[in-house]
Scaffold this motif. Sequence first.
Motif, PDB file in Angstrom:
ATOM      1  N   ASN A 196       0.810  -1.218   0.000  1.00  0.00           N
ATOM      2  CA  ASN A 196       0.000   0.000   0.000  1.00  0.00           C
ATOM      3  C   ASN A 196       0.841   1.266   0.000  1.00  0.00           C
ATOM      4  O   ASN A 196       0.311   2.365  -0.218  1.00  0.00           O
ATOM      5  CB  ASN A 196      -0.931   0.008   1.215  1.00  0.00           C
ATOM      6  CG  ASN A 196      -2.018  -1.048   1.122  1.00  0.00           C
ATOM      7  OD1 ASN A 196      -2.580  -1.272   0.054  1.00  0.00           O
ATOM      8  ND2 ASN A 196      -2.308  -1.714   2.226  1.00  0.00           N
ATOM      9  N   LEU A 197       2.147   1.141   0.251  1.00  0.00           N
ATOM     10  CA  LEU A 197       3.035   2.303   0.166  1.00  0.00           C
ATOM     11  C   LEU A 197       3.306   2.719  -1.274  1.00  0.00           C
ATOM     12  O   LEU A 197       3.628   3.883  -1.543  1.00  0.00           O
ATOM     13  CB  LEU A 197       4.381   2.006   0.844  1.00  0.00           C
ATOM     14  CG  LEU A 197       4.417   1.847   2.356  1.00  0.00           C
ATOM     15  CD1 LEU A 197       5.844   1.516   2.777  1.00  0.00           C
ATOM     16  CD2 LEU A 197       3.948   3.119   3.052  1.00  0.00           C
ATOM     17  N   VAL A 198       3.198   1.766  -2.188  1.00  0.00           N
ATOM     18  CA  VAL A 198       3.655   2.003  -3.555  1.00  0.00           C
ATOM     19  C   VAL A 198       2.987   3.201  -4.219  1.00  0.00           C
ATOM     20  O   VAL A 198       3.671   4.028  -4.851  1.00  0.00           O
ATOM     21  CB  VAL A 198       3.520   0.729  -4.405  1.00  0.00           C
ATOM     22  CG1 VAL A 198       3.916   0.993  -5.858  1.00  0.00           C
ATOM     23  CG2 VAL A 198       4.389  -0.385  -3.823  1.00  0.00           C
ATOM     24  N   PRO A 199       1.662   3.381  -4.109  1.00  0.00           N
ATOM     25  CA  PRO A 199       1.062   4.552  -4.754  1.00  0.00           C
ATOM     26  C   PRO A 199       1.643   5.886  -4.288  1.00  0.00           C
ATOM     27  O   PRO A 199       1.598   6.878  -5.031  1.00  0.00           O
ATOM     28  CB  PRO A 199      -0.420   4.435  -4.367  1.00  0.00           C
ATOM     29  CG  PRO A 199      -0.625   2.978  -4.128  1.00  0.00           C
ATOM     30  CD  PRO A 199       0.636   2.504  -3.497  1.00  0.00           C
ATOM     31  N   TYR A 200       2.191   5.916  -3.069  1.00  0.00           N
ATOM     32  CA  TYR A 200       2.748   7.161  -2.537  1.00  0.00           C
ATOM     33  C   TYR A 200       4.170   7.426  -3.020  1.00  0.00           C
ATOM     34  O   TYR A 200       4.646   8.569  -2.944  1.00  0.00           O
ATOM     35  CB  TYR A 200       2.735   7.128  -1.002  1.00  0.00           C
ATOM     36  CG  TYR A 200       1.351   7.046  -0.417  1.00  0.00           C
ATOM     37  CD1 TYR A 200       0.557   8.182  -0.256  1.00  0.00           C
ATOM     38  CD2 TYR A 200       0.807   5.816  -0.045  1.00  0.00           C
ATOM     39  CE1 TYR A 200      -0.728   8.099   0.260  1.00  0.00           C
ATOM     40  CE2 TYR A 200      -0.470   5.714   0.474  1.00  0.00           C
ATOM     41  CZ  TYR A 200      -1.229   6.860   0.624  1.00  0.00           C
ATOM     42  OH  TYR A 200      -2.504   6.767   1.135  1.00  0.00           O
ATOM     43  N   ILE A 201       4.853   6.410  -3.511  1.00  0.00           N
ATOM     44  CA  ILE A 201       6.258   6.583  -3.875  1.00  0.00           C
ATOM     45  C   ILE A 201       6.555   6.221  -5.318  1.00  0.00           C
ATOM     46  O   ILE A 201       7.643   6.529  -5.817  1.00  0.00           O
ATOM     47  CB  ILE A 201       7.180   5.754  -2.944  1.00  0.00           C
ATOM     48  CG1 ILE A 201       6.870   4.259  -3.032  1.00  0.00           C
ATOM     49  CG2 ILE A 201       7.049   6.243  -1.499  1.00  0.00           C
ATOM     50  CD1 ILE A 201       7.786   3.370  -2.174  1.00  0.00           C
TER      51      ILE A 201
END
Length: 216
Positions: A38-43
């Motif tokens: 779920n971190l991927v969309p932010y980075i």
Amino acid sequence: MQRNQFLDYPEIASLTPPPEKLVILLHGLGSDGNDLINLVPYIQKAMPACHFISPHGIEAYDMASFGRQWFSLQDRSASVVLKLAEKNAPLINELIKHKQKELNITNKNTILIGFSQGAMIAMYLTLTQMESYGATIAFSGRLLPPVNLINRLTPLCLIHGKEDDVVHYEETNNAAKYFTENEIKHEKLIIDNLTHSIDDKGLKFALQFLKNYKMI
């Protein structure tokens, strides 16, 4: 390796295929790969050439009926934890090597990002590689100093909340001291008013770290 046990995990392809780098997301105790993906969309916009995978821990969590772990923490004495990390590291390495081979990517273009227990195993894996990783980021972790320190070349980024009541932030200060003593490049951020979690400030610091070392 049994595909259904080790290789069925969430992943997100690079925005600019074929990928130039591989990012391994290592979750915390009792969670699974669906957490850190779920971190991927932010980075991802800052890391368009990276392929992201978020493996599930190689063992079932042994203190609940759900979740995964990289190794048991029922006994948290330093010697026991280190032995378990040492025992399980080859299995995690095998998982990483499998994906690297698939994508034609080597350690030098691989980034480890770990949270909590995932940060513990990320740092351990980093320090025991014959070929250095490109970079390692450890959120809210604790160092497990290997018996044989092999790799001093991978730069490490250490990030921790000062209000963490699960893993005390002094563990990150201890890790930084170890890296300084062993001449290992690292950067550190202790975040005020942050508990056992990852926030926007930490992610921005991590991305700048990767830019500093030309990994993105």
